[in-house]
Each structure stands twice: as C-alpha cells, then as structure tokens.
Design an enzyme around this catalytic site. Structure first.
Site, PDB file in Angstrom:
ATOM      1  N   ARG A  36     -48.179   3.193  21.510  1.00 30.80           N
ATOM      2  CA  ARG A  36     -49.631   3.049  21.442  1.00 30.80           C
ATOM      3  C   ARG A  36     -50.193   2.184  22.580  1.00 30.80           C
ATOM      4  NH1 ARG A  36     -49.772   1.285  15.054  1.00 30.80           N
ATOM      5  NH2 ARG A  36     -47.988   2.565  14.509  1.00 30.80           N
ATOM      6  N   ASP A  59     -48.214   0.099  29.132  1.00 31.07           N
ATOM      7  CA  ASP A  59     -48.843  -1.218  29.142  1.00 31.07           C
ATOM      8  C   ASP A  59     -47.919  -2.259  29.774  1.00 31.07           C
ATOM      9  OD1 ASP A  59     -47.123  -0.967  26.991  1.00 31.07           O
ATOM     10  OD2 ASP A  59     -48.321  -2.201  25.636  1.00 31.07           O
ATOM     11  N   ASP A  83     -40.700  -4.122  30.184  1.00 35.02           N
ATOM     12  CA  ASP A  83     -40.002  -5.326  29.728  1.00 35.02           C
ATOM     13  C   ASP A  83     -38.527  -5.186  30.122  1.00 35.02           C
ATOM     14  OD1 ASP A  83     -39.307  -7.590  28.261  1.00 35.02           O
ATOM     15  OD2 ASP A  83     -40.673  -7.125  26.638  1.00 35.02           O
ATOM     16  N   THR A  84     -37.676  -4.710  29.226  1.00 35.04           N
ATOM     17  CA  THR A  84     -36.280  -4.459  29.607  1.00 35.04           C
ATOM     18  C   THR A  84     -36.170  -3.256  30.533  1.00 35.04           C
ATOM     19  OG1 THR A  84     -35.838  -2.991  27.738  1.00 35.04           O
ATOM     20  CG2 THR A  84     -35.456  -5.344  27.383  1.00 35.04           C
ATOM     21  N   THR A 114     -37.544   1.795  27.969  1.00 35.36           N
ATOM     22  CA  THR A 114     -38.445   2.898  27.632  1.00 35.36           C
ATOM     23  C   THR A 114     -38.752   3.756  28.855  1.00 35.36           C
ATOM     24  OG1 THR A 114     -39.436   1.500  25.935  1.00 35.36           O
ATOM     25  CG2 THR A 114     -40.665   3.478  26.573  1.00 35.36           C
ATOM     26  N   LEU A 115     -39.185   3.134  29.944  1.00 31.97           N
ATOM     27  CA  LEU A 115     -39.591   3.930  31.107  1.00 31.97           C
ATOM     28  C   LEU A 115     -38.403   4.533  31.843  1.00 31.97           C
ATOM     29  CD1 LEU A 115     -42.702   2.206  32.650  1.00 31.97           C
ATOM     30  CD2 LEU A 115     -42.538   4.385  31.461  1.00 31.97           C
ATOM     31  N   ASP A 145     -49.769  -5.592  21.352  1.00 26.89           N
ATOM     32  CA  ASP A 145     -49.901  -6.122  19.995  1.00 26.89           C
ATOM     33  C   ASP A 145     -48.825  -7.142  19.662  1.00 26.89           C
ATOM     34  OD1 ASP A 145     -47.733  -4.118  19.865  1.00 26.89           O
ATOM     35  OD2 ASP A 145     -47.773  -4.560  17.730  1.00 26.89           O
TER      36      ASP A 145
HETATM   37  C1  PRP Z   1     -43.657  -1.680  24.209  1.00 25.27           C
HETATM   38  C2  PRP Z   1     -44.371  -1.163  25.432  1.00 25.27           C
HETATM   39  C3  PRP Z   1     -43.342  -0.281  26.083  1.00 25.27           C
HETATM   40  C4  PRP Z   1     -42.045  -0.974  25.713  1.00 25.27           C
HETATM   41  C5  PRP Z   1     -41.599  -1.768  26.889  1.00 25.27           C
HETATM   42  O1  PRP Z   1     -43.737  -0.722  23.211  1.00 25.27           O
HETATM   43  O2  PRP Z   1     -45.525  -0.439  25.092  1.00 25.27           O
HETATM   44  O3  PRP Z   1     -43.360   1.023  25.547  1.00 25.27           O
HETATM   45  O4  PRP Z   1     -42.305  -1.839  24.616  1.00 25.27           O
HETATM   46  O5  PRP Z   1     -40.394  -2.409  26.586  1.00 25.27           O
HETATM   47  P1  PRP Z   1     -39.044  -2.038  27.317  1.00 25.27           P
HETATM   48  O6  PRP Z   1     -39.300  -2.065  28.784  1.00 25.27           O
HETATM   49  O7  PRP Z   1     -38.131  -3.140  26.852  1.00 25.27           O
HETATM   50  O8  PRP Z   1     -38.593  -0.689  26.829  1.00 25.27           O
HETATM   51  P2  PRP Z   1     -43.643  -1.035  21.666  1.00 25.27           P
HETATM   52  O9  PRP Z   1     -42.288  -0.619  21.163  1.00 25.27           O
HETATM   53  O10 PRP Z   1     -44.051  -2.451  21.381  1.00 25.27           O
HETATM   54  O11 PRP Z   1     -44.677  -0.009  21.059  1.00 25.27           O
HETATM   55  P3  PRP Z   1     -46.274   0.098  21.302  1.00 25.27           P
HETATM   56  O12 PRP Z   1     -46.485   0.800  22.626  1.00 25.27           O
HETATM   57  O13 PRP Z   1     -46.708   0.920  20.154  1.00 25.27           O
HETATM   58  O14 PRP Z   1     -46.845  -1.292  21.302  1.00 25.27           O
END
Ligand code: PRP
Length: 181
Positions: free
Chosen positions: A47, A104, A107-108, A111-112, A163
């Site tokens: 989200r 948004d 982080d680690t 995801t991307l 969030d």
């Molecule tokens: C957050 C953010 C990214 C991910 C980044 O998603 O939106 O998708 O974490 O973290 P990473 O680089 O460690 O993978 P979250 O799981 O909090 O879901 P959201 O987008 O619904 O807030």
C-alpha cells in the site's frame, strides 16, 4: 505484545510536504525528459506507494498507464530467502513496454529486488525504479534506484504512505516515530 497495546510517539517532521512535492516535481520532469515520446507504465507497490506515486505522475508529461501490485512478505523467512508473495499482480500487458516500479521505501531491498526480476520476466522494454526513500544501512539485496526522493538513516518513518501498525499513512509529511509499550 499486540499492536493495540502500543503507543506511537511522533517526533519532529523530517521531510515537509513542500520538500516531498518539490522532489516529486523534479523527478517527474526527469522522467519526462528520459522517456521523451515513449509511453511508460507506472506500477505502484501497495500500500505504501500510493501517495508518492500520485505526486510523481502529476509532473510527468508523457503518455502513461497506471497499474498496481499488492505484495506481502513472509516476515523473517522473506528477508533470508528473498521471496515475496504477490497478492495482486499487474493487470496491464507490459511486454515491450517501459515500466517504472514505484515504492515508498527501499529497506533490505528484498521487495524490489524480487519484483524487478519478476517484471523483467514479462518481457518489458525496460524496468526502472522510483522510490521516495532509500535506507541503505539496511540493505541485504542490491537495488539500483533510478529516481530517488531522499536517503535516510536507520530511523523508522511514517507518513506520506508509510505506516506503523497501518496508522499515519495519510500524513502529508514524513516524521520519525517511537513505539512505546
Ligand atoms: C514496505 C515498503 C516496501 C518494503 C520495503 O512494505 O512499502 O514494499 O516494505 O522493505 P524491503 O526493502 O525490506 O523489502 P510493507 O510490507 O510495510 O507494506 P506496505 O507497503 O503495505 O506498507
């Protein structure tokens, strides 16, 4: 301890609405220049990306399509394995298209890293990444961010789509938060 028992203490604003919107305008113009007459499919990762995506695309002056993905992680297992579960895939056919993945925060990088490889498997002309925030101190998977809003340290931020316990996504600025039991 459940989320319901946590209190969240918001600290000072780290990035104001004006700073974020100004950066979105700059990036929108860069994207416009970079892709010239090409069409781009923006893919927002929900989200968290909803507000940043909407701000950037307002300053893009080329043909665009919008699409969204919903992903969830497996907690610790995700961070170690690099596996991300796709709850909603894109609806557009991106074969031969230019794609910009919008997030948004990186982080680690789990995801991307996963989503870029996944989308590249669909045969697009290119896949680039646009992120509001980069937190490089947490990186476990390499992610090249083509269009970046701001780099931040190891601080937990909320607002502008981000969030804590699903709260504060609507704040029109970014602020750090402290979780108190
Ligand atoms: C957050 C953010 C990214 C991910 C980044 O998603 O939106 O998708 O974490 O973290 P990473 O680089 O460690 O993978 P979250 O799981 O909090 O879901 P959201 O987008 O619904 O807030």
């Amino acid at each position: 301890m459940s989320e319901a028992t946590n209190n969240y203490q918001l600290n000072d604003v780290m990035f104001t609405r004006e700073q974020i919107e100004g950066r979105a305008v700059e990036i929108g113009r860069r994207i416009t220049d970079d892709y010239a007459a090409e069409e781009v499919v923006f893919v927002g990762v929900l989200r968290g990306a909803f507000m940043w995506l909407s701000e950037v695309v307002k300053s893009v002056d080329i043909e665009t399509r919008l699409d969204f993905m919903v992903v969830s992680s497996y907690g610790d297992a995700t961070k170690s394995s690099g596996v991300v579960r796709i709850d909603k895939d894109i609806s557009e056919n991106v074969e031969g298209m230019h794609v910009i993945l919008v997030e948004d925060i990186v982080d680690t990088g789990t995801t991307l890293h996963y989503l870029k490889t996944y989308l590249e498997g669909k045969g697009p002309a290119s896949v680039r990444i646009c992120a509001l925030l980069d937190k490089p101190s947490m990186r476990e998977h390499r992610v090249d961010i083509d269009y970046l809003g701001f780099t931040v340290g190891d601080v937990f931020l909320v607002g502008y789509g981000l969030d804590v316990g699903q709260r504060y996504r609507n704040l029109p600025y970014l602020t750090s938060v402290k979780v108190e039991a």
